[in-house]
Design a protein around this motif. Structure first.
Motif: not given
Length: 175
Positions: A7-9, A16-18, A23-25, A30-31
């Motif tokens: 994630c970007a943060l 995806n920030l935080a 991850v599903d396939g 995110s979050q």
């Protein structure tokens, strides 16, 4: 290495920030709220949720509760908890009102009735953080505010924690 969280943060080159990142396939989400909704729908934890937006509101209410405590504990983004400000919040009419509103959202043994939903699991997740960071350490000064102002919420947490699947979780700090 923080970028392994995807994630970007945390430094990753990602949309995806935080965290958390699920991850599903080919699906990457995110979050915490979207992750709970996605997994809840996938696992069929939707009994009684006729209006998904209401479920989102209840999870956002729990986020707001966490944010209220975080802002009181860390005014201006301070690194250390401001115990006096947090105690002031936990003993305030505003905090009691927030808990009572959350409590009114719960219609049965769980948020939406007789069966646990992704909202109940989210409540447990959000409150684990609040309890471990702030509520339990200050209980001697503020009392058990969940029991006092949100007994139905406290009961939901107890029911989720008592499920046999809870015993399978690794014992790690949720914070």
């Amino acid at each position: 290495d923080r970028d392994q969280f995807g994630c970007a943060l945390m430094g990753a080159d990602s949309n995806n920030l935080a965290p958390p990142v699920l991850v599903d396939g080919d699906v990457v989400i995110s979050q915490s709220v979207p992750c709970h909704v996605y997994l809840g729908r996938k696992l069929g934890l939707t009994a009684g949720i006729d209006i998904p937006e209401l479920a989102m509101q209840y999870m956002d209410d729990l986020n707001d509760l966490h944010t209220e405590m975080n802002v009181a504990a860390n005014p201006g983004g301070a690194a250390a908890d401001n115990v006096a400000k947090l105690k002031e919040l936990l003993t305030s009419a505003r905090y009691a009102s927030i808990l009572r509103a959350i409590n009114k959202s719960i219609v049965g043994p769980f948020y939406f009735g007789a069966e646990p939903t992704y909202v109940d699991y989210y409540a447990c997740s959000a409150l684990e953080m609040c309890e471990n960071k702030w509520l339990n350490p200050l209980k001697q000064h503020s009392g058990d505010t969940l029991e006092k102002h949100a007994p139905k919420l406290k009961a939901v947490l107890s029911r989720i924690r008592a499920l046999p699947s809870s015993e399978k979780l690794p014992k790690v700090s949720p914070v």
